[in-house]
Design a protein around this motif. Structure first.
Motif, mmCIF file in Angstrom:
data_model
loop_
_atom_site.group_PDB
_atom_site.id
_atom_site.type_symbol
_atom_site.label_atom_id
_atom_site.label_comp_id
_atom_site.label_asym_id
_atom_site.label_seq_id
_atom_site.Cartn_x
_atom_site.Cartn_y
_atom_site.Cartn_z
ATOM 1 N N MET A 1 0.825 -1.196 0.000
ATOM 2 C CA MET A 1 0.000 0.000 0.000
ATOM 3 C C MET A 1 0.867 1.256 0.000
ATOM 4 N N ALA A 2 2.003 1.224 0.700
ATOM 5 C CA ALA A 2 2.876 2.399 0.748
ATOM 6 C C ALA A 2 3.423 2.733 -0.638
ATOM 7 N N LYS A 3 3.625 1.708 -1.468
ATOM 8 C CA LYS A 3 4.130 1.927 -2.822
ATOM 9 C C LYS A 3 3.137 2.739 -3.644
ATOM 10 N N ILE A 4 1.862 2.480 -3.502
ATOM 11 C CA ILE A 4 0.842 3.227 -4.235
ATOM 12 C C ILE A 4 0.882 4.693 -3.821
ATOM 13 N N GLY A 5 0.997 4.951 -2.532
ATOM 14 C CA GLY A 5 1.074 6.326 -2.050
ATOM 15 C C GLY A 5 2.293 7.047 -2.607
ATOM 16 N N GLU A 6 3.425 6.356 -2.662
ATOM 17 C CA GLU A 6 4.643 6.949 -3.216
ATOM 18 C C GLU A 6 4.478 7.212 -4.711
ATOM 19 N N ASP A 7 3.822 6.294 -5.409
ATOM 20 C CA ASP A 7 3.567 6.492 -6.847
ATOM 21 C C ASP A 7 2.675 7.709 -7.085
ATOM 22 N N ILE A 8 1.666 7.864 -6.255
ATOM 23 C CA ILE A 8 0.772 9.022 -6.387
ATOM 24 C C ILE A 8 1.546 10.306 -6.129
ATOM 25 N N LYS A 9 2.355 10.294 -5.073
ATOM 26 C CA LYS A 9 3.165 11.475 -4.755
ATOM 27 C C LYS A 9 4.073 11.824 -5.929
ATOM 28 N N GLU A 10 4.772 10.849 -6.483
ATOM 29 C CA GLU A 10 5.681 11.098 -7.601
ATOM 30 C C GLU A 10 4.930 11.580 -8.839
ATOM 31 N N ALA A 11 3.735 11.060 -9.068
ATOM 32 C CA ALA A 11 2.927 11.521 -10.201
ATOM 33 C C ALA A 11 2.519 12.980 -10.016
ATOM 34 N N MET A 12 2.165 13.339 -8.792
ATOM 35 C CA MET A 12 1.781 14.729 -8.515
ATOM 36 C C MET A 12 2.970 15.668 -8.688
ATOM 37 N N ILE A 13 4.134 15.242 -8.229
ATOM 38 C CA ILE A 13 5.339 16.056 -8.388
ATOM 39 C C ILE A 13 5.677 16.210 -9.867
ATOM 40 N N SER A 14 5.604 15.129 -10.599
ATOM 41 C CA SER A 14 5.888 15.168 -12.029
ATOM 42 C C SER A 14 4.913 16.093 -12.762
ATOM 43 N N HIS A 15 3.648 16.010 -12.404
ATOM 44 C CA HIS A 15 2.609 16.871 -12.993
ATOM 45 C C HIS A 15 2.915 18.337 -12.717
ATOM 46 N N ALA A 16 3.239 18.653 -11.471
ATOM 47 C CA ALA A 16 3.532 20.036 -11.092
ATOM 48 C C ALA A 16 4.782 20.550 -11.814
ATOM 49 N N LYS A 17 5.815 19.715 -11.902
ATOM 50 C CA LYS A 17 7.042 20.129 -12.582
ATOM 51 C C LYS A 17 6.798 20.352 -14.072
ATOM 52 N N GLY A 18 5.898 19.575 -14.659
ATOM 53 C CA GLY A 18 5.537 19.792 -16.062
ATOM 54 C C GLY A 18 4.895 21.157 -16.260
ATOM 55 N N HIS A 19 4.013 21.522 -15.343
ATOM 56 C CA HIS A 19 3.389 22.846 -15.417
ATOM 57 C C HIS A 19 4.415 23.957 -15.187
ATOM 58 N N ILE A 20 5.343 23.733 -14.274
ATOM 59 C CA ILE A 20 6.403 24.712 -14.036
ATOM 60 C C ILE A 20 7.194 24.932 -15.330
ATOM 61 N N ASP A 21 7.583 23.845 -15.985
ATOM 62 C CA ASP A 21 8.344 23.962 -17.231
ATOM 63 C C ASP A 21 7.552 24.722 -18.293
ATOM 64 N N LYS A 22 6.264 24.422 -18.404
ATOM 65 C CA LYS A 22 5.414 25.080 -19.390
ATOM 66 C C LYS A 22 5.349 26.590 -19.151
#
Length: 70
Positions: free
Chosen positions: A1-22
């Motif tokens: 279950m902790a792996k899913i939470g970490e995956d969600i966190k990393e997806a959110m960070i990746s999403h935010a960084k994509g918007h920052i780059d844009k």
């Protein structure tokens, strides 16, 4: 279950960084060409840059909060 939470966190960070780059790219375009993007839709270039920076700051805050507290 902790792996899913970490995956969600990393997806959110990746999403935010994509918007920052844009939005950083939008500011760089404004710096290179005063006409920038949108022509008449943004006659006040400084105001348009401020809006882009506000968006970058919002997503940067999200990344910092996720990395610091989660």
């Amino acid at each position: 279950m902790a792996k899913i939470g970490e995956d969600i966190k990393e997806a959110m960070i990746s999403h935010a960084k994509g918007h920052i780059d844009k939005h950083k790219m939008n500011v760089q375009i404004y710096f290179r060409t005063a006409a920038g993007i949108g022509g008449e839709s943004h006659p006040d270039i400084l105001e348009a840059i401020e809006k882009e920076l506000d968006i970058v700051a919002r997503y940067n805050d999200q990344v910092e909060m996720l990395e610091k507290y989660f």
